[in-house]
Design a protein around this motif. Structure first.
Motif, PDB file in Angstrom:
ATOM      1  N   LEU A  14      -2.280 -11.552   9.149  1.00  0.00           N
ATOM      2  CA  LEU A  14      -3.390 -11.658   8.195  1.00  0.00           C
ATOM      3  C   LEU A  14      -2.906 -11.607   6.743  1.00  0.00           C
ATOM      4  O   LEU A  14      -3.703 -11.737   5.803  1.00  0.00           O
ATOM      5  N   ALA A  15      -1.596 -11.413   6.563  1.00  0.00           N
ATOM      6  CA  ALA A  15      -1.081 -11.147   5.213  1.00  0.00           C
ATOM      7  C   ALA A  15      -1.378 -12.277   4.230  1.00  0.00           C
ATOM      8  O   ALA A  15      -1.705 -12.028   3.065  1.00  0.00           O
ATOM      9  N   GLU A  16      -1.281 -13.521   4.694  1.00  0.00           N
ATOM     10  CA  GLU A  16      -1.487 -14.625   3.747  1.00  0.00           C
ATOM     11  C   GLU A  16      -2.938 -14.620   3.223  1.00  0.00           C
ATOM     12  O   GLU A  16      -3.176 -14.777   2.017  1.00  0.00           O
ATOM     13  N   ALA A  17      -3.876 -14.404   4.131  1.00  0.00           N
ATOM     14  CA  ALA A  17      -5.284 -14.325   3.708  1.00  0.00           C
ATOM     15  C   ALA A  17      -5.458 -13.183   2.709  1.00  0.00           C
ATOM     16  O   ALA A  17      -6.172 -13.311   1.701  1.00  0.00           O
ATOM     17  N   GLY A  18      -4.800 -12.066   2.984  1.00  0.00           N
ATOM     18  CA  GLY A  18      -4.895 -10.929   2.073  1.00  0.00           C
ATOM     19  C   GLY A  18      -4.285 -11.247   0.719  1.00  0.00           C
ATOM     20  O   GLY A  18      -4.835 -10.891  -0.333  1.00  0.00           O
ATOM     21  N   ARG A  19      -3.160 -11.943   0.736  1.00  0.00           N
ATOM     22  CA  ARG A  19      -2.459 -12.244  -0.528  1.00  0.00           C
ATOM     23  C   ARG A  19      -3.311 -13.140  -1.431  1.00  0.00           C
ATOM     24  O   ARG A  19      -3.361 -12.941  -2.644  1.00  0.00           O
ATOM     25  N   ALA A  90      -2.345  -5.766   5.613  1.00  0.00           N
ATOM     26  CA  ALA A  90      -1.227  -6.603   6.063  1.00  0.00           C
ATOM     27  C   ALA A  90      -0.442  -7.144   4.869  1.00  0.00           C
ATOM     28  O   ALA A  90       0.802  -7.127   4.860  1.00  0.00           O
ATOM     29  N   ALA A  91      -1.161  -7.614   3.849  1.00  0.00           N
ATOM     30  CA  ALA A  91      -0.481  -8.199   2.686  1.00  0.00           C
ATOM     31  C   ALA A  91       0.384  -7.162   1.970  1.00  0.00           C
ATOM     32  O   ALA A  91       1.468  -7.482   1.478  1.00  0.00           O
ATOM     33  N   ILE A  92      -0.077  -5.917   1.923  1.00  0.00           N
ATOM     34  CA  ILE A  92       0.692  -4.875   1.245  1.00  0.00           C
ATOM     35  C   ILE A  92       1.955  -4.524   2.041  1.00  0.00           C
ATOM     36  O   ILE A  92       3.024  -4.313   1.468  1.00  0.00           O
ATOM     37  N   GLY A  98       7.974 -10.714   0.996  1.00  0.00           N
ATOM     38  CA  GLY A  98       8.337 -10.665   2.408  1.00  0.00           C
ATOM     39  C   GLY A  98       7.605 -11.694   3.249  1.00  0.00           C
ATOM     40  O   GLY A  98       6.834 -12.512   2.743  1.00  0.00           O
ATOM     41  N   THR A  99       7.876 -11.644   4.556  1.00  0.00           N
ATOM     42  CA  THR A  99       7.146 -12.475   5.519  1.00  0.00           C
ATOM     43  C   THR A  99       6.707 -11.553   6.655  1.00  0.00           C
ATOM     44  O   THR A  99       7.253 -10.453   6.790  1.00  0.00           O
ATOM     45  N   PRO A 100       5.755 -11.998   7.479  1.00  0.00           N
ATOM     46  CA  PRO A 100       5.344 -11.137   8.602  1.00  0.00           C
ATOM     47  C   PRO A 100       6.519 -10.770   9.521  1.00  0.00           C
ATOM     48  O   PRO A 100       6.515  -9.698  10.133  1.00  0.00           O
ATOM     49  N   ASP A 101       7.532 -11.625   9.598  1.00  0.00           N
ATOM     50  CA  ASP A 101       8.701 -11.297  10.425  1.00  0.00           C
ATOM     51  C   ASP A 101       9.667 -10.367   9.712  1.00  0.00           C
ATOM     52  O   ASP A 101      10.439  -9.656  10.348  1.00  0.00           O
ATOM     53  N   ALA A 102       9.679 -10.412   8.401  1.00  0.00           N
ATOM     54  CA  ALA A 102      10.574  -9.558   7.612  1.00  0.00           C
ATOM     55  C   ALA A 102       9.792  -8.915   6.477  1.00  0.00           C
ATOM     56  O   ALA A 102       9.933  -9.266   5.303  1.00  0.00           O
ATOM     57  N   PRO A 103       8.895  -7.951   6.832  1.00  0.00           N
ATOM     58  CA  PRO A 103       8.074  -7.337   5.792  1.00  0.00           C
ATOM     59  C   PRO A 103       8.913  -6.540   4.810  1.00  0.00           C
ATOM     60  O   PRO A 103       9.884  -5.894   5.202  1.00  0.00           O
ATOM     61  N   SER A 104       8.553  -6.597   3.531  1.00  0.00           N
ATOM     62  CA  SER A 104       9.348  -5.880   2.529  1.00  0.00           C
ATOM     63  C   SER A 104       8.457  -5.164   1.534  1.00  0.00           C
ATOM     64  O   SER A 104       8.844  -4.898   0.408  1.00  0.00           O
ATOM     65  N   GLY A 105       7.222  -4.870   1.949  1.00  0.00           N
ATOM     66  CA  GLY A 105       6.286  -4.231   1.030  1.00  0.00           C
ATOM     67  C   GLY A 105       6.243  -2.727   1.192  1.00  0.00           C
ATOM     68  O   GLY A 105       7.264  -2.075   1.413  1.00  0.00           O
ATOM     69  N   VAL A 106       5.044  -2.184   1.126  1.00  0.00           N
ATOM     70  CA  VAL A 106       4.806  -0.745   1.114  1.00  0.00           C
ATOM     71  C   VAL A 106       4.324  -0.300   2.501  1.00  0.00           C
ATOM     72  O   VAL A 106       3.524  -0.999   3.116  1.00  0.00           O
ATOM     73  N   PRO A 107       4.793   0.855   2.995  1.00  0.00           N
ATOM     74  CA  PRO A 107       4.281   1.343   4.288  1.00  0.00           C
ATOM     75  C   PRO A 107       2.795   1.710   4.194  1.00  0.00           C
ATOM     76  O   PRO A 107       2.415   2.569   3.399  1.00  0.00           O
ATOM     77  N   VAL A 108       1.978   1.033   4.997  1.00  0.00           N
ATOM     78  CA  VAL A 108       0.541   1.324   5.054  1.00  0.00           C
ATOM     79  C   VAL A 108       0.198   1.759   6.470  1.00  0.00           C
ATOM     80  O   VAL A 108       0.707   1.189   7.446  1.00  0.00           O
ATOM     81  N   PHE A 109      -0.654   2.767   6.579  1.00  0.00           N
ATOM     82  CA  PHE A 109      -1.113   3.266   7.868  1.00  0.00           C
ATOM     83  C   PHE A 109      -2.634   3.220   7.850  1.00  0.00           C
ATOM     84  O   PHE A 109      -3.285   4.194   7.467  1.00  0.00           O
ATOM     85  N   ALA A 110      -3.213   2.082   8.177  1.00  0.00           N
ATOM     86  CA  ALA A 110      -4.665   1.936   8.060  1.00  0.00           C
ATOM     87  C   ALA A 110      -5.139   0.673   8.756  1.00  0.00           C
ATOM     88  O   ALA A 110      -4.492  -0.375   8.650  1.00  0.00           O
ATOM     89  N   TRP A 111      -6.237   0.777   9.475  1.00  0.00           N
ATOM     90  CA  TRP A 111      -6.902  -0.392  10.046  1.00  0.00           C
ATOM     91  C   TRP A 111      -8.378  -0.078  10.180  1.00  0.00           C
ATOM     92  O   TRP A 111      -8.774   1.083  10.166  1.00  0.00           O
ATOM     93  N   LYS A 112      -9.192  -1.137  10.229  1.00  0.00           N
ATOM     94  CA  LYS A 112     -10.646  -0.925  10.317  1.00  0.00           C
ATOM     95  C   LYS A 112     -10.989  -0.460  11.721  1.00  0.00           C
ATOM     96  O   LYS A 112     -10.645  -1.122  12.700  1.00  0.00           O
ATOM     97  N   GLY A 113     -11.653   0.686  11.819  1.00  0.00           N
ATOM     98  CA  GLY A 113     -12.055   1.188  13.129  1.00  0.00           C
ATOM     99  C   GLY A 113     -11.056   2.141  13.746  1.00  0.00           C
ATOM    100  O   GLY A 113     -10.725   2.030  14.931  1.00  0.00           O
TER     101      GLY A 113
END
Ligand code: NAI
Length: 496
Positions: A14-19, A90-92, A98-113
């Motif tokens: 979902l990262a691209e949509a988020g970006r 996902a974007a963060i 980065g890419t979804p295969d090689a993420p290089s952003g910030v550690p996030v621990f969160a999802w809806k629900g």
């Protein structure tokens, strides 16, 4: 655990949509972008390790990337089980490079629900950092909080370490909800076995916290009064450019957004009941009025009750309007505002929701215990509760987001422009505490508001985008009023 996870979100694809959404939000968040331009080179947050707990939305994504642009390291969780926008999370994690295969952003621990267990595990994860070299402390040294759950976890963890118990009324956001209290107790018990000094160590190393909302600030003042506050705190909420904007104009936008996305029921011509006429209640009442609804307000404070009356709203008790109102919205930050007895006596198909920080405003546990009541999921975060016994048989009410804040559960929270004001205060607060706490007398262990000159700066950063042309004070006018032409323009006691 000893080896903290890298991230936990719904789906990195979902990262691209988020970006895309983040890119558009940046345009609507001039305050945050101005801070990146002003401080990008100086890196005032280099060395800051921020544990962040705020609704993981697109706007929060722009906040996170502003903190990292100023040099901070960050770990993030959401402060509500329903408020995450999975594409923003996902974007963060993936990061701009980065890419979804090689993420290089910030550690996030969160999802809806999230479940409550997952929610508190995520809050734990933002306080657990990978170990430093040579056993050097590498955990968090700052907290950025919304509602105070991360701050409370550290305080309660420390109490648990010392005496093996936590005062029952401070365990979680919803002290009366034994479910959540049990979850927190189980977590603290496990941590005590795994790592008996974890909270002492973290508590000693936190320089300070910046707190976003009314309810979290309320908890901080309680801790300070009890002499239990461990580190300095900035009350971001009571910057004028926060509570008089986000709480009011933000709600004016996101309350109807949540109701529309959840139900698509017309507000015009209907009767809307709003409990509480503070900043959030004022925005809520105005939103309903703007849609052509007839609004009835309830208050416990005579000043706010009089304000509501002067603004042209009927002021009544909930008992008086149960069979009259089509919408019931709580905005009080208080508990037990709508009881099970109220819920079972409402007009057929009344829509019920809360936008206060915690879910204890509406007695959902009590509703579930009404004899013969059934619950039907209309869609995620929208439930019809039908009464099957007695004279109410066949009638139902619609409850949004299970009684949790509906503007974030059923919609995406406040829009970017208003959040830019709030989050510019957050970033300035982080810089203030990180660079000054412990090094001088400016921020001793207490709850502080940002200086008015900085509050005015936040407003100033948002004027150009709206085409505002300010009038300049002449030197003789400034002299006459006894103020500096560069501000601050008002005395501390001025109320706006
Ligand atoms: P506030 O203190 O300005 O307003 C709350 C009002 O409720 C007060 O005027 C109080 O007298 C009244 N009240 C208390 N108990 C009541 C009762 N039993 N019946 C009727 N009225 C009652 O606080 P503010 O800033 O309006 O915040 C309210 C809540 O909303 C807090 O929990 C805050 O954290 C939360 N909040 C939620 C946001 C969101 O996006 N959903 C945004 C900003 C704040």
């Amino acid at each position: 655990s000893e080896s903290p996870g890298n991230y936990k979100v719904r789906d990195l694809s979902l990262a691209e949509a988020g970006r895309h959404q983040i890119r558009l939000a940046e345009h609507e968040m001039p305050g945050l972008m101005a801070l990146r331009a002003e401080y990008g080179e100086a890196q005032p947050l280099a060395g800051a390790r921020i544990a962040g707990s705020i609704h993981m939305t697109v706007q929060t994504a722009v906040l996170i990337e502003t903190l990292t642009a100023l040099g901070a390291q960050v770990r993030w969780a959401s402060c509500n089980i329903f408020s995450t926008q999975d594409e923003a999370a996902a974007a963060i994690v993936v990061g701009p490079q980065g890419t979804p295969d090689a993420p290089s952003g910030v550690p996030v621990f969160a999802w809806k629900g999230e479940s409550l267990e997952e929610y508190w595990e995520c809050t734990e994860q933002i306080l657990l950092w990978p170990a430093g070299a040579d056993g050097e402390y590498a955990g968090p040294n700052m907290i950025l909080d919304d509602g105070g759950d991360a701050t409370l976890l550290v305080h309660n963890g420390l109490a648990y370490e010392r005496v093996g118990a936590v005062p029952a009324d401070t365990v979680a956001g919803e002290p009366d909800h034994s479910d959540e209290a049990n979850v927190v107790h189980a977590l603290l018990r496990r941590v005590l076995q795994e790592d008996p000094l974890r909270w002492t160590t973290i508590g000693e190393n936190i320089l300070g916290v910046t707190e976003e909302t009314t309810t979290g600030v309320h908890r901080l003042y309680q801790l300070a009064e009890a002499g239990q506050l461990l580190f300095p705190a900035i009350n971001v909420n009571d910057s004028v450019t926060k509570s008089k904007f986000d709480n009011k104009y933000g709600i004016r936008h996101s309350l109807p957004d949540g109701i529309n996305r959840a139900t698509d029921v017309l507000m015009g011509g209907k009767v809307a009941f709003v409990a509480g006429y503070g900043d959030v209640g004022k925005g809520a009442a105005e939103a309903f009025r703007g849609q052509g609804a007839r609004v009835i307000v309830s208050e416990i404070d005579p000043i706010c009750a009089l304000q509501a009356a002067m603004d042209g709203y009927q002021v009544a008790r909930i008992e008086d309007v149960l069979d009259e109102a089509d919408f019931f919205i709580t905005t009080t930050g208080n508990k037990d505002v709508i009881t099970a007895a109220h819920l079972s006596a409402m007009k057929n198909k009344a829509i019920v929701g809360n936008i206060g920080h915690f879910d204890n405003e509406i007695d959902m546990a009590g509703l579930a215990l009404v004899p013969g009541v059934t619950r039907t999921e209309i869609k995620a975060q929208v439930h019809e509760w039908t009464f099957t016994e007695g004279e109410r048989a066949g009638r139902s009410i619609i409850v949004l987001s299970e009684g949790r804040l509906l503007n974030l559960g059923n919609a995406t929270g406040h829009p970017s422009f208003v959040m830019s004001n709030s989050f510019t205060n957050q970033v300035i607060g982080q810089i203030e505490v990180f660079t000054k706490a412990g090094t001088d007398e400016e921020y001793p262990v207490a709850v502080h508001r940002l200086p008015k000159i900085l509050d005015e700066k936040v407003a100033r950063l948002h004027l150009d985008a709206l085409g505002v042309r300010m009038t300049e004070l002449s030197p003789s006018q400034a002299d006459y009023l006894g103020i500096d032409p560069a501000g601050p323009y008002k005395a501390e006691h001025y109320r706006y």
